[in-house]
Design a protein around this motif. Structure first.
Motif, PDB file in Angstrom:
ATOM      1  N   TYR C 342     -46.416  -2.206  35.414  1.00 10.49           N
ATOM      2  CA  TYR C 342     -45.042  -2.665  35.572  1.00 10.49           C
ATOM      3  C   TYR C 342     -44.059  -1.543  35.296  1.00 10.49           C
ATOM      4  N   GLY C 404     -46.419  -6.156  39.969  1.00 12.05           N
ATOM      5  CA  GLY C 404     -46.273  -5.956  38.527  1.00 12.05           C
ATOM      6  C   GLY C 404     -45.948  -7.259  37.834  1.00 12.05           C
ATOM      7  N   LYS C 405     -44.998  -7.993  38.406  1.00 16.14           N
ATOM      8  CA  LYS C 405     -44.630  -9.270  37.789  1.00 16.14           C
ATOM      9  C   LYS C 405     -45.780 -10.257  37.872  1.00 16.14           C
TER      10      LYS C 405
END
Lengths: 620, 237, 501, 120
Positions: C342, C404-405
């Motif tokens: 992230y 990433g989330k």
């Protein structure tokens, strides 16, 4: 079916629109003329491969392609795979087919628009998203494409973004469908939390093996259905769909006939193994479906915008499909989805040709167009007859299949569905008589009317032929393609009395509306001053209510954001003070940006954490 | 009460008394002096704890360098002619002292709860012998603490550069001829170079931390001498 | 023994060299440019041994300095970030920084990066503290470099006063932790705490120490409610420095929290009452989860009101700090990978955006949202790049930021933190609003000028590299993730628990 | 040193810390705020020195898996760490005062509450 072909065939269906999307993005406005042909060609390739896939799975097999993207997080895998089952094969053909025809039609319809390249770019994106959705194997993949469908439709509805109405409609569609999307997202999270896997097949397996509690299964099913309700415009989230008519007419055909709205039906059909384990969820689906069918049909009775009539008709027909799903017949639902795609697309394209010719959507100023546009009129009449369900057109078979599926356990639903047939005939008859027959009400517009160019007529011919013959060779109990429907599950054969009943009701409705329009009999809804008319005209005041509610919520949220702002910077400060001191004295008017307050707030948090810890901690 | 405990209480009283004076004084310069008293008392506590060397460093750095630096800082930034301040900053709101007091009280309550609620057990390795300064040097040169020792020298170097960059009056470089002449004696590039060299040289010095700071405050004296002159009138008031 | 300290030494030497070179070459503009270039070369040279060290697990300085997967991942993040920031700074020198301080500017950026690298490499609480200080003190000065701008000096002053308070809080917590366990070694602290009876006796004080340490570290991360300096400082600082604070500084803070929390505290378990086993992780999770939730909500909501783009990104960075903390609250085996992936996505998008902000801001003399109006017509390619960055930051599907989330989301669900997972989604949706507000200006609003905006070489390079990285991460997230997991095996940081390495 | 003596030192340092905090939150002159923060750092140092005299080896039965750690666990360690803290504190004061001078040059005020020009 060899594995070799399976490994790439699904991707060959999905990827051409991606190529065309990238190509159009890269080339931009330099290729105005060619844009439509690039998009059409890509969709045609998809269509050809989709047919290949359909024949490959006609025996009931499933093609499993190599995943293109594989993420792994420890034991959890997110694979962007592509499976083609009989169900998805039908859907691929329908989507690619209608999309291709709409592409071709749009070349003519949008020819004068300066942003034609952007239009086809969006259209490619939309097609890509729909095809991707159909082949998804993974919850994340499904969700991604589901959102992408929403985003693309947002772009398309708001294509004419200079007009406030288009912007508003786009936002309405976005917001309303988003409510449904939250359902799908929650379903994904629930499935993951329960099975620790994101593969849809794993969820099915867990559901079927009884590993999940019945309540969880019902919850999962209802969350998925919430998503379908949003996308397929079922009550009470149907409000966006008629407004979405602000998009260009071919887009209406694409979104409201074949694809986006059908995505909800497809989703429920696709996840049917989950619904199958939950009778209560099935009952909810059937009830919402039946109610939406009759409810939307009543609203179609008084609309004066030709596209809005068709839009409510779509909502109503989608209700039929949901009803069939709820009644347990995936085959009937998908069969109706397919035939509906054909005749509704045809209706829209024909309506588009009419609008193109007379320059208005208002049916009350049209009239007598059959003489000016015989081809268009003929196809419109045939498609309308199919929608009403007259034999031997496609709609007749599929509608009867839906009705037959409800007979065993849903008498009330059956009654509503049959009544809807009468209403359908009434509102379609009204449109027919007003638009194509009788006297021209606006001489100027009438004189200028003309038949559409070939590039717009050709897709109508193709669809028209399909509407004429599809019933015969796609009915589940006949024909080669019909067998594929059969693979989806048993489709009840309508008994003769039912066919007779629906045909009679259809004819009755058409005749009644004819007499009404001619003024031969007093129309129950002919008087705009009557309460019933007002109620329908105002769409049962549901939109009004939502606008109030949403507007209120938006204002509330604005106030909330402001309150948070005050709360956090000044208010938190005062909050600390007030929490610590019981005193009526107001804090001084604050200048911004005080460092010592920053530190005070931060250390206040430290103290709070420590105190909470001190009070809650035992035995350390 | 043993002598050690008595000494502790006297020193603690001085320490807290200094802080309290700082918190109640009106004139800024008094606050600084009161604080230096506290720093001195803390040095005494170090000695009492057998940390003689640390006590010496404390006196040199805090009561020496930092206090002087603070005094210069105050003299260089006169405000309204009178270096006093109201009970609290008006723009902070009248509640600030009360809130800060309650915050501090809450924090102390928790710390008291934690410290007083702990049954400390004396380690068998503990001894009351004072620590030899050489032992500290030895530890600093041991393989484990050599790296932190190098890093602290970099930190001080950065602080030095930073202080020069921020405090330097660029306008005087190009403005009046008088100031230009003052600068003419030393090339503009020179002072920082000298300082950087100093820093390099100091790195060899094992008891350096304090010395470097005195050195730095000395630099400040030179650097800001002209400003001091300019603000002297204001201070006289 | 490998020269495991080589990257740090190169950066240190480069910083001192840049400084010396700058002093020797004062007043000459061309030479000042060279100082920036020298710093850039330093970063590139330092990258080589860092890459060469991949796969190494080794300690130096008797265990104070540790090279493992975690260290190297953060070294790369910090070096890449610093390199890109230097490129922006090189072009942005007219951004109010007096020209005679360019060498100091470059050197201080290197010193700050060195501080971050030391944090990432430190297995010693004292060294962590000093690394943090090196980073902080360099940052204070960097923020105030626009000496003729009131906003800049004021921001520096604010940063010093909040930062110094954070330091004091951190040091106070550190004093308990070191004093009670009698060691400065991060892992040793954890092991001592795990001894039978230790927590029962000193648990209260150790928890107090933990809270102080976390608060001190979270100041650097700018999580709520320790974020309030961020908007002012981000707004006042030179844009390149803002980019540095938003990316490298935040990454370093994350390294600090990860090493400190996972290295020593998290795994400690003790018998609180007879037959009641507690562990530090689950006891501290609610607090960390609360801070994360607050950060997500407050950061995103406050960003809605910001008109100044740099301020908006300060709030946005607060929100992202909230996302980054989620893995610490949610126990799951992939937490470090989630954080690093992230951070990489966030760093690339943010640096790219700040490069554009810098150029546009200098061109229009304003950082107001409206400065971006009509950018699409002035620089279409850059506008498209900006679109990519914003989509990635907002976490729109199929971008690097989305994956990433998604990682973080799955981790949160895995760990049973449904509330955090839900907040992640809902607040991401809120973030669309303000991200799209910028995009609306770029694409839909007519600008006051149609004059093409030429992008200077450095800025263009930053944007191109960031686009490249983001695209790579968007198209091959699986590959990137797998490569990362292989190259920077996060589990290595727990090697101590199976013998020292 | 007895446990109660240790407790005295720890409570004294806690008091010093919170008083420093109080000063840092309420004093108006930046220099005094910086010095208050120094006081907080001093509190940390007293903790270190006092604890390291009483518990120089940490818990009595701490395992020492790393050979180099076995060496010099004594009061020396606490005092060494305190030295580092002093150096850091000095560096911070220096930069803080320099920043104040830079700020003063533009605004002619040393007061923290007047640092509010950055828009909300």
């Amino acid at each position: 079916m060899t594995n070799a072909i399976a490994s790439w065939l699904p991707w060959a269906v999905v990827l051409p629109p991606l190529v065309s999307f990238l190509l159009l993005t890269a080339l931009g406005s330099k290729i105005r003329k060619a844009a439509g042909w690039i998009g059409s060609l890509a969709t045609l390739i998809s269509l050809i491969f989709a047919f290949r896939a359909l024949t490959a799975v006609s025996g009931g097999a499933t093609l499993v392609a190599d995943p293109l993207l594989l993420l792994s997080y420890g034991d959890v895998e997110v694979a962007f795979g592509a499976d083609v089952s009989p169900l998805s094969a039908i859907m691929l053909v329908v989507v690619a087919g209608v999309s291709f025809l709409v592409h071709v039609y749009s070349i003519g319809y949008m020819a004068k628009d300066p942003r034609i390249a952007v239009y086809f770019q969006y259209l490619s994106l939309f097609t890509l998203a729909m095809l991707g959705l159909v082949v998804s194997t993974n919850w994340v993949e499904l969700y991604v494409f589901w959102e992408l469908v929403g985003a693309a439709s947002f772009l398309l509805i708001g294509f004419d973004y200079m007009r406030p109405a288009a912007r508003a409609a786009a936002f309405k569609a976005f917001i309303v469908t988003r409510i449904g999307d939250i359902g799908l997202f929650a379903a994904m999270i629930l499935a993951f939390a329960q099975t620790k896997s994101l593969a849809i097949a794993d969820t099915f397996q867990a559901v079927q093996s009884g590993a999940l509690a019945p309540n969880v299964v019902t919850g999962l099913a209802l969350l998925i259905f919430l998503a379908a309700v949003g996308k397929s415009g079922q009550f009470p989230l149907h409000v966006w769909l008629p407004d979405a008519m602000e998009g260009p007419t071919p887009v209406s055909a694409l979104i409201h006939a074949a694809t986006m709205v059908a995505a909800g039906v497809y989703l429920v059909a696709f996840t049917y193994p989950i619904f199958a384990q939950s009778p209560s969820a099935q009952f909810v689906v059937a009830t919402i479906g039946a109610f939406t069918a009759i409810f939307a049909a009543t609203m179609a009775l008084v609309q004066t915008d030709i596209k809005r009539v068709l839009a409510y008709s779509t909502v109503s027909q989608l209700g039929y499909m949901m009803l069939a799903l709820g009644a347990g017949s995936v085959g009937a639902a998908i069969f109706h989805l397919t035939t509906h795609a054909f005749f509704k697309a045809l209706l829209f394209l024909a309506a588009g040709a009419v609008i193109h010719a007379v320059g208005t959507n208002d049916i009350t100023v049209m009239g007598g167009l059959a003489k000016k546009m015989p081809v268009t009129a003929a196809w419109f009449v045939i498609a309308a007859a199919a929608l009403v369900g007259l034999p031997p057109l496609a709609g007749f078979f599929s509608k009867d299949a839906v009705l037959a599926s409800t007979v065993p356990g849903y008498p009330a639903h059956f009654t509503a569905a049959v009544l809807t047939v009468l209403l359908t005939a009434a509102y379609m008859g009204r449109v027919l008589w007003l638009v194509f027959f009788g006297e021209a009400r606006d001489a100027g517009r009438h004189a200028a009317a003309h038949e559409a160019p070939l590039v717009m007529r050709a897709p109508m011919h193709v669809l028209g032929v399909l509407v004429l013959v599809a019933g015969a060779f796609t009915a589940p109990w006949t024909g080669p393609i019909g067998r594929v429907f059969g693979a989806l599950g048993e489709v009840a054969h309508a008994p003769l009395w039912m066919a007779g009943l629906t045909t009679a009701l259809g004819l009755l409705g058409l005749g009644f509306s004819f007499l009404c329009v001619r003024g031969a009999i007093p129309c129950p809804l002919g008087d705009p001053t009557r309460a019933a008319y007002r109620l329908l005209e105002e769409r049962y005041y549901i939109d009004w209510f939502y606008e109030r509610a949403v507007g209120g919520a938006a204002a509330l949220f604005g106030r909330f954001a402001e309150a948070v702002d005050r709360l956090v910077i000044d208010g938190l400060w005062r909050g600390i003070a007030d929490a610590l001191i019981v005193s009526g004295e107001r804090a001084d008017a604050a200048g911004g940006g005080q460092i010592q307050r920053y530190n005070a707030v931060a250390l206040f948090a430290l103290v709070v954490m420590l105190v909470v810890f001190a009070l809650s901690m035992k035995g350390v | 009460m043993s002598g050690g405990t008595l000494a502790f209480f006297i020193l603690a009283a001085f320490g807290l008394g200094g802080v309290t004076t700082m918190l109640t004084a009106r004139r800024v310069i008094h606050m600084v002096l009161a604080l230096s008293l506290s720093f001195l008392a803390i040095a005494g506590l170090y000695v009492l704890l057998g940390a003689d060397f640390l006590g010496v460093v404390q006196i040199i750095v805090y009561t020496g360098a930092i206090t002087i630096l603070a005094v210069f800082g105050i003299m260089l930034t006169p405000h309204g002619g009178l270096e006093t301040e109201p009970k609290s900053a008006p723009r902070q709101g009248r509640r600030m002292p009360l809130v800060a007091f309650l915050l501090a009280a809450g924090l102390f309550a928790v710390l008291f709860w934690a410290v007083a609620g702990t049954r400390f057990a004396r380690s068998p390795f503990a001894s009351d012998e004072p620590v030899d300064a050489a032992a500290i040097g030895g530890l600093l040169l041991s393989s484990r603490y050599l790296l932190p020792f190098e890093v602290i020298s970099v930190v001080l170097l950065v602080a030095l550069i930073g202080a020069i960059v921020l405090a330097k009056d660029d306008a005087s470089d190009t403005a009046g001829s008088v100031q230009a002449e003052e600068h003419a004696g030393t090339s503009p590039a020179e002072p920082p170079t000298v300082r950087a060299d100093n820093a390099e040289a100091h790195r060899a010095d094992r008891t350096a931390a304090s010395a470097r700071d005195t050195g730095e405050s000395g630099q400040h004296v030179e650097k800001e001498a002209q400003l001091v002159g300019a603000v002297r009138e204001a201070n006289r008031e | 023994m490998n020269a495991i300290w080589l990257p740090e030494v190169i950066v240190l030497a480069g910083a001192i060299g840049t400084l010396a070179f700058g002093l020797a070459a004062r007043r000459s503009k061309a030479m000042s440019d060279l100082a920036m270039t020298l710093a850039l070369i330093t970063v590139v040279v330092a990258l080589l041994p860092t890459v060469g060290l991949i796969g190494t697990v080794e300690e130096g300085f008797a265990g104070a300095f540790r090279i493992d997967g975690l260290t190297l991942a953060f070294h790369l993040l910090i070096l890449i970030g610093t390199g890109l920031v230097l490129l922006i700074a090189r072009d942005g020198r007219s951004d109010g920084v007096p020209p005679q301080y360019l060498a100091e500017y470059a050197a201080l950026l290197l010193f700050a990066a060195l501080g971050g690298m030391l944090i990432a490499a430190a297995a010693d609480l004292l060294l962590l503290f000093l690394g943090l200080e090196l980073l902080s003190i360099s940052s204070y000065v960097l923020v105030g470099l626009k000496k003729t701008h009131l906003g800049s000096t004021e921001a520096a002053m604010k940063y010093v006063l909040t930062g110094a308070t954070a330091t004091a809080v951190f040091a106070f917590g550190m004093s308990y932790a070191i004093g009670l366990t009698g060691t400065t070694d991060v892992y040793q602290i954890g092991q001592t705490m795990a001894d039978a009876g230790f927590m029962a006796r000193y648990g209260r004080l150790l928890f107090v120490a933990f809270f102080f340490l976390i608060v001190g570290a979270f100041y650097k991360l700018a999580s709520v409610p320790f974020y309030m300096w961020a908007p002012d400082v981000y707004q006042g600082a030179p844009t390149a420095v803002t980019a540095f604070l938003a990316t490298v500084s935040k990454a370093s803070g994350m390294a600090l929290v990860v090493r400190l929390f996972l290295g020593s505290f998290a795994w400690v378990a003790w018998e609180a009452q007879p037959n009641v086993i507690k562990n530090f992780w689950s006891e501290s999770t609610p607090y960390i989860a609360a801070l994360s939730a607050l950060s997500m909500i407050v950061g995103n909501v406050l960003a809605l009101k910001a008109r100044d783009v740099k301020r908006m990104f300060a709030y946005s960075s607060v929100a992202h700090a909230g996302y980054l903390i989620i893995p610490l609250a949610a126990v799951n085996p992939m937490m470090i990978d989630q954080i690093v992936f992230y951070l990489l996505a966030y760093l690339l998008a943010n640096v790219g955006i700040f490069a554009v902000i810098d150029q546009v801001g200098r061109d229009r003399g304003s950082y107001d949202l409206s400065a971006f109006s009509g950018l699409y017509h002035r620089a279409p390619l850059v506008a498209w790049a900006l679109l990519l960055f914003f989509l990635s930051l907002a976490g729109i599907p199929l971008t690097m930021g989305f994956f990433g989330k998604l990682n973080i989301l799955l981790g949160a669900v895995w760990g049973g933190h449904f509330v955090l997972a839900g907040l992640l989604v809902v607040t991401s949706v809120i973030s669309y609003v303000y991200y799209f507000a910028v995009l609306k200006q770029v694409f839909m609003r007519p600008g006051t000028t149609e004059r093409p905006l030429a992008f200077s070489f450095g800025t263009a390079t930053v944007i191109a590299l960031a686009v490249l990285g983001t695209l790579l991460g968007s198209l091959f997230p699986g590959e990137v993730m797998r490569t990362m997991q292989q190259a920077f095996d996060a589990v290595q940081m727990f090697g101590i628990y199976q013998g020292r390495l | 040193m007895t446990p109660s003596e240790l407790m005295q030192y720890l409570l004294f340092s806690a008091m010093l810390f919170v008083l420093g905090l109080f000063g840092a939150l309420t004093r108006r002159n930046t220099v005094i705020v910086l010095l208050s923060i120094e006081l907080m750092l001093n509190a940390a140092n007293i903790n270190l020195v006092a604890l390291s005299r009483f518990l120089p080896g940490g818990a009595e039965n701490a395992r020492l898996p790393h050979p180099s750690l076995a060496g010099d666990f004594s009061a020396t360690l606490g005092q060494t760490v305190a030295l580092f803290t002093i150096a850091v504190a000095a560096a911070e004061v220096a930069v803080g005062l320099a920043a104040l001078i830079a700020f003063y040059r533009l605004k002619a005020s040393p007061n923290v509450d007047e640092m509010d020009s950055l828009k909300r």
